[in-house]
Design a protein around this motif. Sequence first.
Motif, short mmCIF file in Angstrom:
data_model
loop_
_atom_site.label_atom_id
_atom_site.label_comp_id
_atom_site.label_asym_id
_atom_site.label_seq_id
_atom_site.Cartn_x
_atom_site.Cartn_y
_atom_site.Cartn_z
N UNK A 1 -5.33 -6.62 7.20
CA UNK A 1 -4.68 -6.03 8.22
C UNK A 1 -4.43 -4.38 8.09
N UNK A 2 -4.71 -3.63 9.06
CA UNK A 2 -4.47 -2.16 8.90
C UNK A 2 -3.02 -2.02 9.13
N UNK A 3 -2.32 -1.25 8.06
CA UNK A 3 -0.93 -0.85 8.11
C UNK A 3 -0.88 0.81 7.92
N UNK A 4 0.47 1.26 8.15
CA UNK A 4 0.60 2.71 8.23
C UNK A 4 1.62 2.86 7.09
N UNK A 5 1.56 3.94 6.31
CA UNK A 5 2.45 4.42 5.32
C UNK A 5 2.66 5.69 5.18
N UNK A 6 3.91 6.41 5.14
CA UNK A 6 4.28 7.67 4.95
C UNK A 6 3.39 8.37 3.71
N UNK A 7 2.92 9.47 3.60
CA UNK A 7 2.39 9.94 2.68
C UNK A 7 3.10 10.50 1.71
N UNK A 8 2.83 9.93 0.22
CA UNK A 8 3.81 10.58 -0.77
C UNK A 8 2.79 11.31 -1.73
N UNK A 9 1.62 10.73 -1.53
CA UNK A 9 0.52 11.37 -2.73
C UNK A 9 0.78 13.19 -2.55
N UNK B 1 4.25 6.42 -6.53
CA UNK B 1 3.47 6.97 -7.58
C UNK B 1 2.82 5.95 -8.11
N UNK B 2 3.47 4.64 -8.23
CA UNK B 2 3.24 3.36 -8.97
C UNK B 2 2.81 2.57 -7.78
N UNK C 1 1.42 2.98 -4.05
CA UNK C 1 1.16 3.96 -3.16
C UNK C 1 1.06 3.46 -1.83
N UNK C 2 0.95 2.29 -1.60
CA UNK C 2 0.88 1.54 -0.29
C UNK C 2 2.06 0.97 0.48
N UNK C 3 3.52 1.03 -0.56
CA UNK C 3 4.41 0.53 -0.20
C UNK C 3 5.62 1.33 -0.22
N UNK C 4 5.40 2.14 -1.93
CA UNK C 4 6.64 2.71 -2.35
C UNK C 4 7.22 3.89 -1.27
N UNK C 5 8.59 3.75 -1.61
CA UNK C 5 9.45 4.88 -0.69
C UNK C 5 10.16 5.79 -1.45
N UNK C 6 9.28 6.70 -2.19
CA UNK C 6 9.95 7.87 -2.85
C UNK C 6 8.91 8.04 -4.19
N UNK C 7 9.25 9.02 -5.01
CA UNK C 7 8.52 9.59 -5.94
C UNK C 7 9.20 9.31 -7.45
N UNK C 8 8.52 9.31 -8.46
CA UNK C 8 9.01 9.14 -9.57
C UNK C 8 10.00 10.18 -9.95
N UNK C 9 9.80 11.40 -9.55
CA UNK C 9 10.81 12.68 -9.60
C UNK C 9 12.24 12.14 -9.06
N UNK C 10 11.91 11.33 -7.83
CA UNK C 10 13.26 10.91 -7.22
C UNK C 10 13.82 9.74 -7.85
#
Length: 338
Positions: free
Chosen positions: A134-142, A169-170, A172-181
């Motif tokens: 299924x097609x899903x939508x994720x906010x871009x963190x890249x 970063x680990x 990309x399709x589900x994560x909500x934040x960065x390694x810096x965060x």
Amino acid sequence: MINSEFQPLKEMIVGTSYLNHTCMIEGLDQVIEETNEDCRTLADILTELGVKVLRPKQKAFNKEVHHPIMPRDVFGFYGNKMIQTYGAIHSRQEELICYDEILNAYKDKIFIKMGRPDINETEETEYTEAHSNKIKVQQRYDKYKDLCLWETANMIKCGEHILHTQSADKDPTHGKGTEVGLQFMKEMLPEFEFIELPAGGHIDGKLALLRPGLLLTWRKEFIPDALKNWDAIIVKDKALLPSDFKKARKQRFYKDYVLKYLSDWTGYCEETYFDVNCISVNEDTIVTAGSEKENIKQIEKHGINVIRWKHRHRYFWDGGVHCFTQDTVRNGSRERYL
């Protein structure tokens, strides 16, 4: 102080949508008004259970200012600290002003605020879920790997430990934040030991700690090694999407407005397990928007009283009780449960 997800709950924030009658979009206005009614009902349930309830300030409808409906995402309480964070959703930057009065109510706590990121619009990307096609939508963190971004719904408290999901970063399709965060949160909370789950996304959609030694999840893969010796209730989701929600998604306001302008409001409700997204009032009582009788029976077998909250538009908002609340005070000291 607050050190766990299950010690006796004393104070809690309950989210809210926009002010009634400020949205002039037919169909969406009803969703907003009924959501506000249901949030007041949730506040009443908690008050009757002896919990002091705080509410964020409501705003007039504005797609540029996110509704303060899910305080769990941007506002976290840990020990004697409260932390405000930012994710990749631009409209949520202005949402934080809705909590100003709540900040004043907790002047005894150490207040930490993440620096506001240089993000001027929400950018999203589509991807195909491997297991469902299924097609899903994720906010871009890249694009934002160097920015300090994190959502507090990625974390839950367990005494001397904080459990958290992976960054984008680990995953990309589900994560909500960065390694810096994530590193920022670790530096701000050095008194806690951090344990990572092998998946990204909000942790309250994957795991709930009901009391010491007992957890709730829908996939064994979400249980970290440190919790493998706990009893695990594995819930099932047999619920079909409600007919009212199916009809709403066919209406003009949803197709022409929500999907076009407000996709950052909605998640992917077909894969949300509302039974897991619950709150513990104490070690013997939980509140849930889940409706699966089999799951409720499993929980009750462990001597836990299950209080149902009727959340009519939970599929629209893609959020359960844990999302719509933020516990601020629980009785009990910081202990080592793991």
